[in-house]
Structure formats: structure tokens, C-alpha cells
Scaffold this active site. Sequence first.
Site, PDB file in Angstrom:
ATOM      1  N   GLY A   8       0.832  -1.206   0.000  1.00 30.89           N
ATOM      2  CA  GLY A   8       0.000   0.000   0.000  1.00 30.89           C
ATOM      3  C   GLY A   8       0.860   1.247   0.000  1.00 30.89           C
ATOM      4  N   ALA A  10       1.760   3.378  -2.317  1.00 26.10           N
ATOM      5  CA  ALA A  10       1.547   4.473  -3.267  1.00 26.10           C
ATOM      6  C   ALA A  10       0.760   5.637  -2.684  1.00 26.10           C
ATOM      7  CB  ALA A  10       0.843   3.955  -4.517  1.00 26.10           C
ATOM      8  N   GLY A  12      -1.377   7.400   1.172  1.00 28.77           N
ATOM      9  CA  GLY A  12      -1.761   7.329   2.573  1.00 28.77           C
ATOM     10  C   GLY A  12      -0.648   6.957   3.530  1.00 28.77           C
ATOM     11  N   LEU A  42      -3.378  -7.636  -4.405  1.00 28.45           N
ATOM     12  CA  LEU A  42      -3.377  -8.536  -3.257  1.00 28.45           C
ATOM     13  C   LEU A  42      -4.753  -9.125  -2.946  1.00 28.45           C
ATOM     14  CD1 LEU A  42      -0.921  -6.654  -0.881  1.00 28.45           C
ATOM     15  CD2 LEU A  42      -0.503  -8.751  -2.186  1.00 28.45           C
ATOM     16  N   SER A 111      -7.316  -1.502  12.762  1.00 24.49           N
ATOM     17  CA  SER A 111      -8.096  -0.263  12.756  1.00 24.49           C
ATOM     18  C   SER A 111      -8.912  -0.166  14.032  1.00 24.49           C
ATOM     19  CB  SER A 111      -9.046  -0.252  11.557  1.00 24.49           C
ATOM     20  OG  SER A 111      -9.968   0.821  11.639  1.00 24.49           O
ATOM     21  N   TYR A 151     -15.819  -4.177   6.613  1.00 24.43           N
ATOM     22  CA  TYR A 151     -14.529  -3.592   6.995  1.00 24.43           C
ATOM     23  C   TYR A 151     -14.180  -3.893   8.450  1.00 24.43           C
ATOM     24  CZ  TYR A 151     -10.891  -0.122   7.863  1.00 24.43           C
ATOM     25  OH  TYR A 151      -9.724   0.507   8.238  1.00 24.43           O
ATOM     26  N   LYS A 155     -10.858  -6.292   9.891  1.00 26.90           N
ATOM     27  CA  LYS A 155      -9.841  -5.842  10.840  1.00 26.90           C
ATOM     28  C   LYS A 155      -9.901  -6.621  12.157  1.00 26.90           C
ATOM     29  CE  LYS A 155      -8.014  -2.745   8.159  1.00 26.90           C
ATOM     30  NZ  LYS A 155      -6.650  -2.931   7.610  1.00 26.90           N
TER      31      LYS A 155
END
Length: 257
Positions: A8, A10, A12, A42, A111, A151, A155
Site C-alpha cells: 500500500g 503508493a 496514505g 493482493l 483499525s 470492513y 480488521k
Amino acid sequence: MRTIVVTGAASGIGRATKELLESRGDRVIGVDLREADVTVDLSTSEGRAALVEGVGDLTGGRIDAIVANAGLSHEIPVTMAVNYFGAVATLEGLRPFLAGSEAPRAVTTSSMASLRPSDDVLVEAALAGDEAKALARAAELVESGPQSVIYPSSKRALSRWLRRTAPTPAWAGAGIPINAIAPSVVLTAMTAQMLGSEEGRDMVSSHVPMPLNGYMPPESAAALFAWLVSPENTHLCGQVIFIDGGTDVVMRGDSTW
């Protein structure tokens, strides 16, 4: 110089982590769908295999740390594929490459949403390693209407996997601390639209209280990642560290579990 893989990378938190580590003299192998040293998806088994192959080709099969950060926040089945199965495949697939490091380290991104309501069937399917069942259950949840549980479930499952895995011979027994960070609302492209209106900000504040300094820049999470993958981190094992401006303590109060 340490060699660290960041997924990840690229945008944030991943991008901020890559930039911080490189500024400190580390070599970072960035992984993402685009603008990365290794470009893979992924959410698929093929992409996960290509990740291991690509990192192996670039590093000769020797790295010092893994930052399994890639993730999605959409309420769709692919979120479970990336957030749980992609993260676990990253960590397990690259773990053999840590064997030659004097200070091997691994981290992933959970998270504060892991504290929110989740779907037990989805979580248990993930922990059982049954991706087909997990994705089918996620599709059922989408069909049944807005619930916002995919989501959080991804997590929560990842956090439970971490707790179960960290003390095992393959990780702690091999001298590899593996931990997670659990951010709250981070100021990234992923949250820009949500925070772009007063109505959106009010909605977020009502669900995600952050009494300490408000919304978090990705650099704050990157700094924690940088310490977690450093040689100084010798004894943190299986911890989910809530870097969330106080969301966790507001939601859970006195509870430490």
C-alpha cells in the site's frame, strides 16, 4: 541499511511510511497496484504469489522487515480479500525472507473499526482460512443491505490472527516481533470525500471521537510503524496499538481488553 517491504506504498499511511524510512537511510520495496517497485493485486492468489516472487527477485530473498499495510475500506467482498487474506499472505509469504536478518520485524494495519460491530460468520470463515466462504458471506451481507460490517470484520479477524500467531515458534520463536497499529480517522485520499462537508465531519465525529488533536496525518502512523520495524523493538509481541486520538479509551472506558 535495512531492507523493508511496505504494501500500500503508493498513498496514505503506506506512502508516508515509505518516505520516512527512506529518509532514515532504509531501502524500501514499495508494493501497490500502481506506482510501486512491485505492482500486484493482493485481492487475488495470483497477486499474492507475484508479490513474493517480485520481492524475492529484487532482494535476493533477504529482507529485514515487513509492513503489511495495504487495505480497503469499502463495504464490498474485495475488502475482506485484501484486508485479511492479502495481509496474512503478505506476512506468511515473506516471512522466510526475514531469516537472514539480525533484527527481523513485521507489522500490519488493523483499525479502531475492529472495536465496532462485526459479523461472526465472516470473521470465523477468515480465521479458518476459508476465503471462498468468507467472500460468499461478504456478498450476502452486501445483498442484505447497508450494515457497515465487512470492513470492521476484516480488521477484527486480522487482529485475532495476529494475537494467535505472534507467540508461535514461526514468529516469536524465530525472534520476529509481529504487531499491528490500529489508526482512527487518518487524513488521506481515502477519507477526503467523507470529511469534505460539515455533515460528513459531524457524522464521523459522532461515531469516531478523537479528543486528542483531532484527525491524524498519515505521518503519525508512519512514525509508529518506523519504530515497530526498528531494531529497538525487541519485546513487543502480538500487540494491537491504537493510535487513534483517544477513540479506543472513549469507546471502551476502563477496559483494557
